[in-house]
Structure formats: C-alpha cells, structure tokens
Scaffold this active site. Sequence first.
Site, PDB file in Angstrom:
ATOM      1  N   GLU A 172      55.690  11.088 155.801  1.00 54.59           N
ATOM      2  CA  GLU A 172      54.993  11.781 154.709  1.00 54.59           C
ATOM      3  C   GLU A 172      53.573  11.255 154.678  1.00 54.59           C
ATOM      4  OE1 GLU A 172      57.140  11.438 151.045  1.00 54.59           O
ATOM      5  OE2 GLU A 172      58.773  12.686 151.743  1.00 54.59           O
ATOM      6  N   SER A 182      68.248   7.198 132.909  1.00 50.16           N
ATOM      7  CA  SER A 182      69.368   7.206 133.860  1.00 50.16           C
ATOM      8  C   SER A 182      68.967   7.743 135.229  1.00 50.16           C
ATOM      9  CB  SER A 182      70.519   8.025 133.282  1.00 50.16           C
ATOM     10  OG  SER A 182      70.070   9.347 132.999  1.00 50.16           O
ATOM     11  N   HIS A 240      52.378  15.367 139.101  1.00 49.94           N
ATOM     12  CA  HIS A 240      53.612  14.967 139.781  1.00 49.94           C
ATOM     13  C   HIS A 240      54.096  13.577 139.385  1.00 49.94           C
ATOM     14  CE1 HIS A 240      56.552  14.829 142.971  1.00 49.94           C
ATOM     15  NE2 HIS A 240      55.972  13.805 143.561  1.00 49.94           N
ATOM     16  N   ARG A 287      49.925   6.370 144.191  1.00 46.51           N
ATOM     17  CA  ARG A 287      51.202   5.976 144.802  1.00 46.51           C
ATOM     18  C   ARG A 287      51.351   6.541 146.214  1.00 46.51           C
ATOM     19  NH1 ARG A 287      56.269   8.670 145.034  1.00 46.51           N
ATOM     20  NH2 ARG A 287      55.203  10.386 144.012  1.00 46.51           N
ATOM     21  N   ARG A 318      66.750  13.229 140.253  1.00 44.05           N
ATOM     22  CA  ARG A 318      67.515  14.321 140.861  1.00 44.05           C
ATOM     23  C   ARG A 318      66.605  15.311 141.607  1.00 44.05           C
ATOM     24  NH1 ARG A 318      69.562  19.333 138.742  1.00 44.05           N
ATOM     25  NH2 ARG A 318      69.074  18.837 136.579  1.00 44.05           N
ATOM     26  N   HIS A 378      50.593  16.450 142.957  1.00 41.04           N
ATOM     27  CA  HIS A 378      51.181  16.721 144.276  1.00 41.04           C
ATOM     28  C   HIS A 378      50.450  17.919 144.879  1.00 41.04           C
ATOM     29  CE1 HIS A 378      54.003  17.500 147.495  1.00 41.04           C
ATOM     30  NE2 HIS A 378      54.613  16.365 147.193  1.00 41.04           N
ATOM     31  N   SER A 394      58.313   5.611 145.245  1.00 42.13           N
ATOM     32  CA  SER A 394      58.764   5.484 143.851  1.00 42.13           C
ATOM     33  C   SER A 394      60.262   5.215 143.744  1.00 42.13           C
ATOM     34  CB  SER A 394      58.387   6.725 143.052  1.00 42.13           C
ATOM     35  OG  SER A 394      58.645   7.879 143.788  1.00 42.13           O
ATOM     36  N   LEU A 395      61.075   5.897 144.552  1.00 45.30           N
ATOM     37  CA  LEU A 395      62.513   5.604 144.476  1.00 45.30           C
ATOM     38  C   LEU A 395      62.748   4.150 144.872  1.00 45.30           C
ATOM     39  CD1 LEU A 395      64.013   8.871 146.092  1.00 45.30           C
ATOM     40  CD2 LEU A 395      64.097   8.227 143.682  1.00 45.30           C
ATOM     41  N   ARG A 442      48.019  11.535 149.567  1.00 46.62           N
ATOM     42  CA  ARG A 442      48.182  12.705 148.712  1.00 46.62           C
ATOM     43  C   ARG A 442      46.921  13.113 147.950  1.00 46.62           C
ATOM     44  NH1 ARG A 442      53.781  12.113 145.798  1.00 46.62           N
ATOM     45  NH2 ARG A 442      54.488  12.553 147.908  1.00 46.62           N
ATOM     46  N   ALA A 452      66.087   3.960 138.675  1.00 39.89           N
ATOM     47  CA  ALA A 452      65.765   2.640 138.118  1.00 39.89           C
ATOM     48  C   ALA A 452      66.771   2.268 137.030  1.00 39.89           C
ATOM     49  CB  ALA A 452      64.341   2.643 137.563  1.00 39.89           C
TER      50      ALA A 452
HETATM   51  C1  SIN Z   1      57.765  14.867 148.244  1.00 40.62           C
HETATM   52  O1  SIN Z   1      58.873  15.069 148.708  1.00 40.62           O
HETATM   53  O2  SIN Z   1      56.733  15.354 148.681  1.00 40.62           O
HETATM   54  C2  SIN Z   1      57.663  13.987 147.043  1.00 40.62           C
HETATM   55  C3  SIN Z   1      57.916  12.618 147.443  1.00 40.62           C
HETATM   56  C4  SIN Z   1      57.275  11.701 146.477  1.00 40.62           C
HETATM   57  O3  SIN Z   1      56.708  12.128 145.476  1.00 40.62           O
HETATM   58  O4  SIN Z   1      57.283  10.499 146.739  1.00 40.62           O
END
Ligand code: SIN
Length: 577
Positions: free
Chosen positions: A128, A26, A358, A393, A58, A248, A398-399, A297, A29
């Site tokens: 980012e 939930s 992460h 990634r 979340r 991360h 991802s979202l 990253r 996706a």
């Molecule tokens: C972050 O806010 O650094 C994470 C964002 C992500 O993992 O895409």
Amino acid sequence: MTSTGIRLHAPAPGWSIAADVVVVGSGVAGLTAALRCEAAGLTTVVVTKARLDDGSTRWAQGGIAAALGEGDTPEQHLDDTLVAGAGLCDEEAVRLLVTEGPDAVRRLISTGAHFDTDDEGGIQLTREGGHHRRRIAHAGGDATGAEISRALVEAVRARGVRTVENALVLDLLTDADGRTAGVTLHVMGEGQHDGVGAVHAPAVVLATGGMGQVFSATTNPSVSTGDGVALALRAGAEVSDLEFVQFHPTVLFLGADAEGQQPLVSEAVRGEGAHLVDGDGVRFMVGQHELAELAPRDIVAKGIMRRMREQGAEHMFLDARHFGADMWERRFPTILAACRAHGIDPVTEPVPVAPAAHYASGGVRTDSHGRTTVPGLYACGEVACTGVHGANRLASNSLLEGLVYAERIAADIARERADNGLHARVPQPVAHPETPAHPLLAPEARFVIQRIMTEGAGVLRSAASLATAADRLERLHAEARGALEENGKTAEPGVDTWETTNLLCVARVLVAAARLREETRGCHWREDHAERDDTHWRRHIVVRLDPDRTTAVHTTDDADFPPTRPEALVAPRPLEQ
Ligand code: SIN
C-alpha cells in the site's frame, strides 16, 4: 490533571455495575485489550455503542502491516512509518510498534483470525502507499477488518468476557484524588440496565475509534462521532495532533452532495497495480513522487485534489480494468460488490474516486503504555495519539497499533495491580452533578457541523476558511447556550444530542489546532502556508480544556525538537462545552 467538571447534561445514573477494568469500544483495540485483561485475571467489562462488530475495524479493507515477509525487517517498517509521519512521529513509539507487531499478529492468528495464504501456506502480503515492501497481511481478499472483528468477537464470547451493547459512554467518573473511578453511560436496553448508569472501575480503557462523522463524507461508520476524545477533554486529559485528519485518496465518488459513510476503494487496489487517471485517461501521479500512485496517502490525496482543481472536475478515476473479472472477484470482492451496487463495474470501466475523511492521526495523548494524562485512564486505537502516526498515518498501521498498544495497556494494568494493588481498590466516585449548566445540541446540528467542517477544514485549508469555520461553530454553540441561559431550554438528552454535542466539541478543537499550525505538513494542507516549516512547527499541538472552561492550546517541544517560539502557549478563545 484533574477533571474540568464539565459533563454532558444527563440524568444521574440509575444503576451501576463494578469491574477491575472497563473497556469502551469493541474494535481491534478494545477487544484485544479486553481479552488480555481477562487473561491476566482482571474482571473486565466491554461497553460498546452499537453491536460488538459495528465499529470501524469491520470496515478495514487493505489489511494489517507488519514485517512478516522474507527480507523485510522492523527497521525498514520503521523507516517507512517515519517518512509518512512527516517529522512528527515519536520514534520510540514507532519502534515498539514495528518490533512488537509481528508477534502481535501471530497472537491474533492464534486467537482465530485467518489471513489469506499463498500456495505454500505462507501469509500473502500486498503493498500500500508509502510501503517500500510487500508487508500488508489481508483476509478474505479485501475484508481484513471483518475477519479480525469476527475472530475477536468470537474469542470474547467464548471466554465469557462481560459485554454491554448499545451503550453510549457519557463521562469519566473520578474519585476525590482525581483518579479514574469508572464511566457513566447510557444503555438502550431492556430491564435491569437500561437508561443512564455507571460502571465503576479503577481503570478505564478508551477504544472508541475515530471522529470521521465530523465531516460530511467519510469512510467511517455512523458511530464514529469523536465520543472518546470529547470525554477525555471533559475529563481534563490532553489531546494532541487533532489537526492531522487523514483523507483517504480513493473513496467511491457518489456525487458532490453525498453524505455520511462512503465506500472505500482500498489502497491495496493500487498496490496490485491500478492506476489513477484523470478525465482524459492521463496518469497524473507519475512524476509527482517516486512511488507514483503508491506515494504516501497525503501526497496522493493532494495530487488528486490538484488535478480536480486544474480540470474543474468533481472526481478522478481509478482504472483497474486490466485486473480482469477473476482477479476482481478473488482479490477485491467487497469493493467489486460496493461498486456494482452503485451501478459501476470496475471490470469494464474506471471507478470514479475522490478523497474523503478517513482517519484521525491525532487523539488522546498517551505514553508508551497507553496511559493518558489522567491517572487510570488509558487510550488505544484511533482515539489515541501514541505518537506512532505523526502528521500522517502510514497505510495499514492502524490495526497493528490497536493490537500492540492494547496489549501494552493490559500488561500495564496487570503490572500496576501486582506491584501496588492500585487497580484492586474499590473506586469511590465523587458525586455526579445532575444538571450541569451547559447546552446540548439538537441532532439537526450534526449536518450543519459536517458541512462547516467539510467547507472550512477539509483537505484544503486556509486561514480564511478556518476562521469562517471557527466563527460558524462558535455561533452554533452560542445559540444553544443563549437558549439555555435565556429560557432554560436545551435539547432533550438522548443519544443523538449527546453525539452531536461531542461532534461540536471535537470540531472546535480540531479547527483551533488547524488555525494555529501555519504550515503544510503530512495530511494538514494549508493553502496559505504551502511549505513545511521545520523551524517553527516540528512540534505537536496539545489541547486541554481547563477547569475554568477555556481551551488551552499549546505546543510541546519534544526533547529532540528545536526549542522555538516560547510564546506558543496560547488560549485562543473560550471553549465551553
Ligand atoms: C485501505 O485499505 O486503503 C485502508 C487501509 C488503511 O486505512 O490503513
């Protein structure tokens, strides 16, 4: 591809319900897939392990990347994604993501999500790591995932989509032709649907999230135990790129022994100008990459690990004192509160940070419609490997991937139903064996697995560390198996034991893939093979459990990759559940 016949040891289902589609999970996706399926007239049931908003979505802070800004284009977003993916992205999958992404975000806004806006009412965009432009939309400052989750949960409730909470999915049901026929699950509820049951459906969408809990320290919530990947493997589906675990770079350091979910310090903090410094206050990323602290990253995580090793330090620092209190409170309220809760005030002192697990860049292998290699089984979000992320990634993709590929799945299911009625038939699952002879792991083994994985298959890996990890995991498995064979004993079936058994399954496959990949690429860092090796390794490692209960690990040659190492189809060791 047919089911392996391997199932989690569980009681036979005591109840069942039926639907056209069952969505497992939930997050962004799962709920997007459910809303679109329901809108297409398909009876949809969402089953989720805890509460509807308890998954990883979340916790997402930074935001959602899409070419929404003036002067930005999907082509530029594509370029940044391919660079981060280090030669292993499926370019077509990325193209779909970046071209369909902006409209998918607009549809999310129509669903009710509120993003932060500027004085003219336009969406505020930040940067980012790895992005050459400001293209990250955010909400509530650093609470983007929470806002997306709120909007989707409200929409699901408002539209009356059926949901079953506190439901751990166990295994895929299939019919006599090997087609998907639903899932078995365990519900901690009361009344009619309690204990082990089944949802019968000709289409199953896995959106179970990640597997961060396979490591000791992770940004993932406790529910991220790799259930979807383990289920897919048992169902005979292929998984790919499991060795590419993203660490991360900036997770709040709470001590070398800290375990479980750790507070994230979003990349967006660096995007707004924070600096990484060592214990002497020196900015060590400058000169390592043209984007310094905003390099992709993996490069920043490696930069931090290198400096930690040079200085014998347990962490580095993120310095954003120059933001001042106002900016911290307005732009990063969640992170500010988390730091203060742990006695650190980012307004007046640098924040101690270190890398932690992460995101799983790999997962259940799908095509561009989210179809896995098992007919009727789909996957989207972190559990899936659509080819978008490659070896690493890109931040905040991802979202977006969850949104875009969930919509593609719903469209595919609706199209199949309209074209040939495939998803309209009533599925006839073949009988579920009551007691498969394979062991469950006691819940205490969870911490052992996490320690093994952190020590042997963490940010820094080598043949020796991975061999040790593999041996220790095999021993764990052999002990449980021996107890079953010798005294008929196995751990009591239950949520903790099923989760722990899933963790061991994904850990073993992850380690097998990481051992095989003798190079450093993206977020897979081998100390004994420090260079990227395009001649031999510009290819994917695909794993499946064979019906004879061995793991087949093989590499694919995508059409545009050089065909090398024909002997690369290997079965390194038996992998029984
Ligand atoms: C972050 O806010 O650094 C994470 C964002 C992500 O993992 O895409």
